[in-house]
Scaffold this motif. Structure first.
Motif, PDB file in Angstrom:
ATOM      1  N   THR A 115      -0.805  14.573   9.538  1.00 33.17           N
ATOM      2  CA  THR A 115      -1.761  13.686   8.885  1.00 33.17           C
ATOM      3  C   THR A 115      -1.007  12.507   8.289  1.00 33.17           C
ATOM      4  O   THR A 115      -0.004  12.697   7.604  1.00 33.17           O
ATOM      5  CB  THR A 115      -2.510  14.427   7.760  1.00 33.17           C
ATOM      6  OG1 THR A 115      -3.124  15.591   8.314  1.00 33.17           O
ATOM      7  CG2 THR A 115      -3.568  13.545   7.124  1.00 33.17           C
ATOM      8  N   VAL A 116      -1.494  11.310   8.551  1.00 34.77           N
ATOM      9  CA  VAL A 116      -0.942  10.092   7.951  1.00 34.77           C
ATOM     10  C   VAL A 116      -2.001   9.538   7.012  1.00 34.77           C
ATOM     11  O   VAL A 116      -3.149   9.339   7.415  1.00 34.77           O
ATOM     12  CB  VAL A 116      -0.570   9.039   9.018  1.00 34.77           C
ATOM     13  CG1 VAL A 116      -0.119   7.752   8.373  1.00 34.77           C
ATOM     14  CG2 VAL A 116       0.492   9.586   9.951  1.00 34.77           C
ATOM     15  N   ILE A 117      -1.612   9.311   5.766  1.00 37.28           N
ATOM     16  CA  ILE A 117      -2.548   8.764   4.776  1.00 37.28           C
ATOM     17  C   ILE A 117      -2.040   7.420   4.298  1.00 37.28           C
ATOM     18  O   ILE A 117      -0.890   7.289   3.873  1.00 37.28           O
ATOM     19  CB  ILE A 117      -2.718   9.729   3.585  1.00 37.28           C
ATOM     20  CG1 ILE A 117      -3.332  11.035   4.082  1.00 37.28           C
ATOM     21  CG2 ILE A 117      -3.571   9.086   2.489  1.00 37.28           C
ATOM     22  CD1 ILE A 117      -3.455  12.103   3.031  1.00 37.28           C
ATOM     23  N   LEU A 118      -2.898   6.428   4.409  1.00 38.17           N
ATOM     24  CA  LEU A 118      -2.608   5.074   3.939  1.00 38.17           C
ATOM     25  C   LEU A 118      -3.686   4.741   2.917  1.00 38.17           C
ATOM     26  O   LEU A 118      -4.875   4.767   3.242  1.00 38.17           O
ATOM     27  CB  LEU A 118      -2.655   4.103   5.112  1.00 38.17           C
ATOM     28  CG  LEU A 118      -2.217   2.677   4.858  1.00 38.17           C
ATOM     29  CD1 LEU A 118      -1.604   2.102   6.114  1.00 38.17           C
ATOM     30  CD2 LEU A 118      -3.341   1.811   4.390  1.00 38.17           C
ATOM     31  N   ASP A 119      -3.279   4.471   1.667  1.00 42.01           N
ATOM     32  CA  ASP A 119      -4.253   4.143   0.624  1.00 42.01           C
ATOM     33  C   ASP A 119      -3.578   3.349  -0.484  1.00 42.01           C
ATOM     34  O   ASP A 119      -2.466   2.867  -0.323  1.00 42.01           O
ATOM     35  CB  ASP A 119      -4.931   5.405   0.089  1.00 42.01           C
ATOM     36  CG  ASP A 119      -3.974   6.422  -0.497  1.00 42.01           C
ATOM     37  OD1 ASP A 119      -2.766   6.136  -0.616  1.00 42.01           O
ATOM     38  OD2 ASP A 119      -4.431   7.525  -0.843  1.00 42.01           O
ATOM     39  N   PHE A 178       0.854  -1.186   0.000  1.00 50.90           N
ATOM     40  CA  PHE A 178       0.000   0.000   0.000  1.00 50.90           C
ATOM     41  C   PHE A 178       0.889   1.236   0.000  1.00 50.90           C
ATOM     42  O   PHE A 178       2.103   1.150   0.197  1.00 50.90           O
ATOM     43  CB  PHE A 178      -0.924   0.021   1.219  1.00 50.90           C
ATOM     44  CG  PHE A 178      -0.223  -0.235   2.522  1.00 50.90           C
ATOM     45  CD1 PHE A 178       0.398   0.795   3.208  1.00 50.90           C
ATOM     46  CD2 PHE A 178      -0.159  -1.514   3.049  1.00 50.90           C
ATOM     47  CE1 PHE A 178       1.063   0.564   4.395  1.00 50.90           C
ATOM     48  CE2 PHE A 178       0.497  -1.761   4.246  1.00 50.90           C
ATOM     49  CZ  PHE A 178       1.112  -0.722   4.924  1.00 50.90           C
ATOM     50  N   SER A 179       0.277   2.402  -0.191  1.00 53.72           N
ATOM     51  CA  SER A 179       0.995   3.672  -0.115  1.00 53.72           C
ATOM     52  C   SER A 179       0.796   4.258   1.272  1.00 53.72           C
ATOM     53  O   SER A 179      -0.299   4.182   1.841  1.00 53.72           O
ATOM     54  CB  SER A 179       0.450   4.667  -1.138  1.00 53.72           C
ATOM     55  OG  SER A 179       0.639   4.184  -2.441  1.00 53.72           O
ATOM     56  N   ILE A 180       1.854   4.868   1.790  1.00 52.20           N
ATOM     57  CA  ILE A 180       1.749   5.535   3.083  1.00 52.20           C
ATOM     58  C   ILE A 180       2.596   6.798   3.036  1.00 52.20           C
ATOM     59  O   ILE A 180       3.709   6.796   2.499  1.00 52.20           O
ATOM     60  CB  ILE A 180       2.179   4.610   4.252  1.00 52.20           C
ATOM     61  CG1 ILE A 180       1.901   5.281   5.596  1.00 52.20           C
ATOM     62  CG2 ILE A 180       3.617   4.156   4.092  1.00 52.20           C
ATOM     63  CD1 ILE A 180       1.994   4.339   6.785  1.00 52.20           C
TER      64      ILE A 180
END
Length: 167
Positions: free
Chosen positions: A69-73, A52-54
């Motif tokens: 902000t941490v984004i995992l997608d 995944f992307s982080i």
């Protein structure tokens, strides 16, 4: 007499539900604490994942301090029962500050399936976790845990990320 018996029965059922709810919350807190310890015990962290992307960003708040902000997608594999915990620097566990997390203390379970999003059925397109800090120069330590489709294999990845400055 029947009314009193029915009232007692209802009270007993309600007491049982309350006890189960409290016990479930205690189990979630234990899991939260164990994940926190697990992150601190790690000596090898990743910067990225092939699953995944982080990424992470930080920005100043008008009221003072900073928000990260941490984004995992962009899941590349099917991830079920996803749990995420974000720690600032190497802070030891303390009960007075709740760290950003998903799938641990909150209700529900979450899944990330490539190219699918059905939030009404707990299938997310990604996660966005937000935290606040007094420090701008942070190192975030992140645990991402999930299971495969049949729930017979668990996976954990540990990350160390310095948030980029948000524009």
């Amino acid at each position: 007499m029947k009314k009193i018996g029915l009232l007692v029965l209802v009270l007993l059922v309600l007491q049982g539900c309350t006890s189960n709810s409290a016990a479930l919350y205690e189990e979630k807190v234990k899991l939260y604490k164990s994940y926190w310890s697990s992150i601190l015990d790690q000596n090898k962290y990743q910067k990225s994942s092939s699953n995944f992307s982080i990424k992470a960003a930080i920005a100043p708040l008008e009221t003072g301090g900073f928000e990260y902000t941490v984004i995992l997608d962009n899941a590349r594999v099917a991830m079920y029962d996803v749990e995420i915990l974000v720690l600032e620097n190497d802070d030891a566990y303390h009960e007075d500050k709740m760290m950003p997390n998903s799938g641990i203390l909150n209700e529900g379970v979450y899944h990330l399936i490539p190219n699918q999003s059905r939030t009404d059925q707990e299938y997310q397109s990604g996660f966005r976790l937000v935290g606040k800090s007094d420090e701008e120069d942070l190192t975030l330590h992140i645990l991402v845990s999930w299971k495969n489709f049949s729930r017979n294999a668990s996976f954990k990845e540990y990350f160390e990320i310095k948030p980029s400055k948000a524009e």
